[in-house]
Design a protein around this motif. Structure first.
Motif, PDB file in Angstrom:
ATOM      1  N   GLY A  47      -2.348   6.478   1.014  1.00 55.86           N
ATOM      2  CA  GLY A  47      -2.731   7.343   2.235  1.00 55.86           C
ATOM      3  C   GLY A  47      -1.611   8.048   3.228  1.00 55.86           C
ATOM      4  N   SER A  48      -0.495   7.738   2.440  1.00 55.56           N
ATOM      5  CA  SER A  48       0.742   8.449   3.265  1.00 55.56           C
ATOM      6  C   SER A  48       1.030   9.973   2.750  1.00 55.56           C
ATOM      7  CB  SER A  48       2.001   7.665   3.168  1.00 55.56           C
ATOM      8  OG  SER A  48       1.614   6.261   3.496  1.00 55.56           O
ATOM      9  N   ARG A  49       1.158  10.931   3.642  1.00 53.16           N
ATOM     10  CA  ARG A  49       1.803  12.290   3.228  1.00 53.16           C
ATOM     11  C   ARG A  49       2.634  12.529   4.312  1.00 53.16           C
ATOM     12  NH1 ARG A  49      -1.186  11.020  -0.109  1.00 53.16           N
ATOM     13  NH2 ARG A  49      -3.025  12.342  -1.160  1.00 53.16           N
ATOM     14  N   MET A  50       3.691  13.464   3.895  1.00 55.89           N
ATOM     15  CA  MET A  50       4.583  14.006   4.914  1.00 55.89           C
ATOM     16  C   MET A  50       5.099  15.568   4.546  1.00 55.89           C
ATOM     17  SD  MET A  50       8.353  12.164   5.566  1.00 55.89           S
ATOM     18  CE  MET A  50       7.733  10.737   6.085  1.00 55.89           C
ATOM     19  N   SER A  51       5.214  16.119   5.385  1.00 61.39           N
ATOM     20  CA  SER A  51       5.635  17.589   5.466  1.00 61.39           C
ATOM     21  C   SER A  51       6.654  17.831   6.540  1.00 61.39           C
ATOM     22  CB  SER A  51       4.333  18.615   5.064  1.00 61.39           C
ATOM     23  OG  SER A  51       3.853  18.536   6.420  1.00 61.39           O
ATOM     24  N   CYS A  52       7.639  18.944   6.409  1.00 57.52           N
ATOM     25  CA  CYS A  52       8.342  19.314   7.368  1.00 57.52           C
ATOM     26  C   CYS A  52       8.061  20.736   7.667  1.00 57.52           C
ATOM     27  CB  CYS A  52       9.848  18.875   7.120  1.00 57.52           C
ATOM     28  SG  CYS A  52       9.946  17.328   7.135  1.00 57.52           S
ATOM     29  N   MET A  53       8.640  21.521   8.812  1.00 55.20           N
ATOM     30  CA  MET A  53       8.808  22.661   9.181  1.00 55.20           C
ATOM     31  C   MET A  53      10.247  23.321   9.212  1.00 55.20           C
ATOM     32  SD  MET A  53       5.410  23.341   9.443  1.00 55.20           S
ATOM     33  CE  MET A  53       5.330  24.905  10.141  1.00 55.20           C
ATOM     34  N   ASN A  54      10.242  24.426   8.600  1.00 59.12           N
ATOM     35  CA  ASN A  54      11.327  25.345   8.790  1.00 59.12           C
ATOM     36  C   ASN A  54      11.215  26.557   9.402  1.00 59.12           C
ATOM     37  OD1 ASN A  54      13.922  26.449   8.576  1.00 59.12           O
ATOM     38  ND2 ASN A  54      13.776  26.920   6.434  1.00 59.12           N
ATOM     39  N   VAL A  72       7.192  -0.555   2.303  1.00 58.10           N
ATOM     40  CA  VAL A  72       5.941  -0.854   1.125  1.00 58.10           C
ATOM     41  C   VAL A  72       5.748  -1.971   1.108  1.00 58.10           C
ATOM     42  CG1 VAL A  72       7.120   1.398   0.151  1.00 58.10           C
ATOM     43  CG2 VAL A  72       7.837  -1.090  -0.586  1.00 58.10           C
ATOM     44  N   LEU A  73       6.239  -3.091   1.781  1.00 53.86           N
ATOM     45  CA  LEU A  73       6.014  -4.377   1.785  1.00 53.86           C
ATOM     46  C   LEU A  73       5.246  -5.047   2.998  1.00 53.86           C
ATOM     47  CD1 LEU A  73       9.247  -5.825   0.160  1.00 53.86           C
ATOM     48  CD2 LEU A  73       7.226  -5.429  -0.893  1.00 53.86           C
ATOM     49  N   ARG A 105       7.025   5.040  -6.016  1.00 52.47           N
ATOM     50  CA  ARG A 105       6.670   6.243  -7.005  1.00 52.47           C
ATOM     51  C   ARG A 105       5.510   7.035  -6.326  1.00 52.47           C
ATOM     52  NH1 ARG A 105       6.649   4.695 -13.186  1.00 52.47           N
ATOM     53  NH2 ARG A 105       8.805   4.074 -12.295  1.00 52.47           N
ATOM     54  N   LEU A 106       4.608   6.317  -5.968  1.00 52.55           N
ATOM     55  CA  LEU A 106       3.381   7.039  -5.048  1.00 52.55           C
ATOM     56  C   LEU A 106       3.885   7.738  -4.006  1.00 52.55           C
ATOM     57  CD1 LEU A 106       0.834   4.035  -5.389  1.00 52.55           C
ATOM     58  CD2 LEU A 106       0.654   6.555  -6.672  1.00 52.55           C
ATOM     59  N   MET A 107       4.740   6.986  -3.205  1.00 49.92           N
ATOM     60  CA  MET A 107       5.336   7.917  -1.988  1.00 49.92           C
ATOM     61  C   MET A 107       5.962   9.068  -2.397  1.00 49.92           C
ATOM     62  SD  MET A 107       5.006   6.001   0.998  1.00 49.92           S
ATOM     63  CE  MET A 107       4.903   4.325   1.581  1.00 49.92           C
ATOM     64  N   ALA A 108       6.877   8.846  -3.554  1.00 47.08           N
ATOM     65  CA  ALA A 108       7.563  10.293  -3.758  1.00 47.08           C
ATOM     66  C   ALA A 108       6.633  11.373  -4.470  1.00 47.08           C
ATOM     67  CB  ALA A 108       8.546   9.919  -5.045  1.00 47.08           C
ATOM     68  N   ALA A 109       5.528  10.994  -4.892  1.00 43.40           N
ATOM     69  CA  ALA A 109       4.423  12.059  -5.569  1.00 43.40           C
ATOM     70  C   ALA A 109       3.968  12.698  -4.059  1.00 43.40           C
ATOM     71  CB  ALA A 109       3.356  11.257  -6.301  1.00 43.40           C
ATOM     72  N   ASN A 110       3.764  11.891  -3.078  1.00 46.25           N
ATOM     73  CA  ASN A 110       3.070  12.473  -1.798  1.00 46.25           C
ATOM     74  C   ASN A 110       4.013  13.054  -0.847  1.00 46.25           C
ATOM     75  OD1 ASN A 110       0.512  11.378  -2.876  1.00 46.25           O
ATOM     76  ND2 ASN A 110       0.671   9.503  -1.542  1.00 46.25           N
ATOM     77  N   GLY A 111       5.350  13.185  -1.365  1.00 47.85           N
ATOM     78  CA  GLY A 111       6.286  13.908  -0.653  1.00 47.85           C
ATOM     79  C   GLY A 111       6.670  13.148   0.609  1.00 47.85           C
TER      80      GLY A 111
END
Length: 498
Positions: A37-44, A289-290, A359-365
């Motif tokens: 359920g976690s997603r992350m994106s940034c703005m430039n 994650v824990l 690994r799931l976190m990395a896949a979701n950025g």
């Protein structure tokens, strides 16, 4: 013999091993649920980009490394000296009305001299610097900070940095004649040729609004600091590098570019950012994650409390003492069995949850803050030990009270409730901190991977994820409670089996 007998008793009641398995499964399942359920994106600027991973220092610690560096090469030993002053900061749209760009003084704006192993983010360095309101200091490796005695309120100072092999020494002077040594540090593996020069940086302008119900809201505004360097020796041959900057500039920055200008022998450098340990605002700490451990503890506590109370409820403890007439050995064996079983469940839970969720976190950025390997191991193993000690505490309470329900309530109130109350700001900040010093809930400090540093301007309270005790000290509090509970249960068993 007694250990084997107690282990057979434990595993033959199917619900008890199943309860521990459920505990491990909950930790894994909630971790996976959080990760998916976690997603992350940034703005430039106006472009959405993948968030970059923060740089790390030589020890693998996540750091901030963004500043304006006016530098030149230095081969071999040498030194740089300058008079530093004229620090002034620009703060964009501060409160109360957020409608102006104003001048001001930021306590941790920094201007000074630096020796750095290249211009890449995270490259090792040592610096002597003048701050906006924290005096003159020597900083190195992003985490080390040493104040210069006698310069706590200095607004200008002569600064000097000398190199002798891997040894870097910082000096300060009020008049350029009498020099005071601040400290000497060693930068391991420093190459023969390094970058040496002037730097300026400026952390975000913080506004911390305390909420009536507890906790706080932090707002950060862009700032830029300028500082003047004169009597610079050696001089000339400077190159500007904007370490850690992206290509994006605000409209204000376009008219006030970072870097250096020189007029009449005075070099003015402008810069933004910070050179410091990373806080928890630029990514997630590995312990996130824990978070399922809170829920996973519940079935474990129930099993351990039942294990402690069962033989008293069924009046089987007398038979056990007939076979092994040593209450201390019986009590220790029972505690050892539940500790070992809980430890195994905890190790399985973290061994599955951490790699899968990361690994799931990395896949979701999702950006995870860089963490030293030993720190990651401490978080993983410490979490398993936390579960094992929780089992011992619940066993001890169950055996002492000889009833499972009040034991479960007591352990839950002592171990799980305090960190939840403190972190969610149900309690005032200081009350929450004391709760996490004095109750078994202090053990959750073992999961904190990002330590607090006094040289950071950002809040570092329990609400922000910082525990008041060191990781192993917090776990020791839980161990003390568990030991006390087992000792009290043993004392009562020796006095009476009824």
């Amino acid at each position: 013999m007694i250990w084997r007998a107690e282990w057979i008793k434990f595993r033959t009641v199917r619900g008890w091993p199943a309860g521990l398995a459920a505990s491990a499964l909950i930790v894994v399942a909630l971790g996976v649920l959080f990760a998916t359920g976690s997603r992350m994106s940034c703005m430039n600027g106006d472009q959405e980009i993948t968030c970059p991973t923060p740089p790390a220092n030589a020890d693998g610690v996540a750091v901030q490394d963004r500043f304006a560096f006016t530098h030149r090469s230095l081969s071999g030993d040498g030194e740089i000296t300058a008079k530093v002053g004229g620090i002034d900061s620009t703060i964009t749209y501060p409160p109360p009305n957020h409608d102006r760009i104003v001048s001001g003084t930021l306590a941790w704006s920094k201007a000074g001299l630096m020796i750095k192993d290249g211009t890449e983010q995270g490259a090792d360095y040592a610096a002597v610097l003048l701050t906006g309101a924290r005096g003159v200091r020597m900083q190195s490796g992003f985490t080390e900070d040493q104040a210069a005695p006698g310069f706590a309120t200095a607004k200008e100072a002569w600064l000097r940095l000398t190199r002798a092999g891997e040894q870097i020494t910082a000096w300060a002077s009020a008049d350029g004649a009498a020099w005071q040594k601040i400290d000497t540090v060693r930068l391991k593996g420093l190459p023969d040729t390094v970058q040496i020069g002037l730097f300026v940086t400026s952390p975000g302008g913080l506004t911390v609004d305390e909420k009536p119900e507890g906790g706080h809201v932090v707002a950060v505004r862009f700032t830029q600091t300028t500082a003047e360097f004169s009597q610079v020796s050696p001089g000339g041959g400077w190159t500007d590098t904007l370490v850690g900057y992206t290509g994006y500039r605000t409209d204000w920055e376009k008219g006030h570019p970072p870097g250096h200008t020189e007029t009449g022998g005075v070099i003015t450098v402008a810069g933004s950012g910070d050179i410091a340990p990373q806080n928890q605002s630029e990514g997630l700490a590995v312990e996130r994650v824990l978070t399922g451990v809170f829920a996973g503890l519940l079935p474990l506590i129930v099993v351990a409390a039942l294990w402690g109370a069962a033989e008293f409820r069924h009046r089987m403890i007398a038979s056990t003492l007939v076979a092994m007439p040593h209450p201390v050995r019986v009590s220790v064996a029972k505690a050892g069995v539940v500790a070992a079983a809980s430890l195994v469940a905890g190790l399985v839970a973290v061994a599955v949850a951490m790699p899968v969720t990361l690994r799931l976190m990395a896949a979701n950025g999702v950006v995870m803050l860089p963490t030293p390997v030993l720190t990651t191991v401490r978080v993983a193993v410490g979490t398993a030990l936390l579960l094992a000690l929780a089992g011992v505490l619940a066993y001890g309470m169950g055996s002492l009270l000889r009833r499972a329900v009040p034991a479960v309530v007591a352990v839950t109130a002592l171990l799980i409730a305090p960190p939840i109350l403190a972190v969610t700001s149900v309690l005032p900040t200081e009350a929450g901190a004391w709760l996490l010093r004095l109750t078994p809930g202090a053990a959750f400090a073992i999961q904190q991977s990002i330590p607090a540093y006094p040289q950071l301007s950002t809040p570092q309270t329990v609400f922000d994820g910082y525990f008041p005790l060191a990781p192993w000290a917090g776990l020791a509090v839980l161990a003390l409670y568990a030991l006390t509970a087992v000792a009290a249960a043993t004392w009562r068993l020796r006095r009476s089996v009824a």
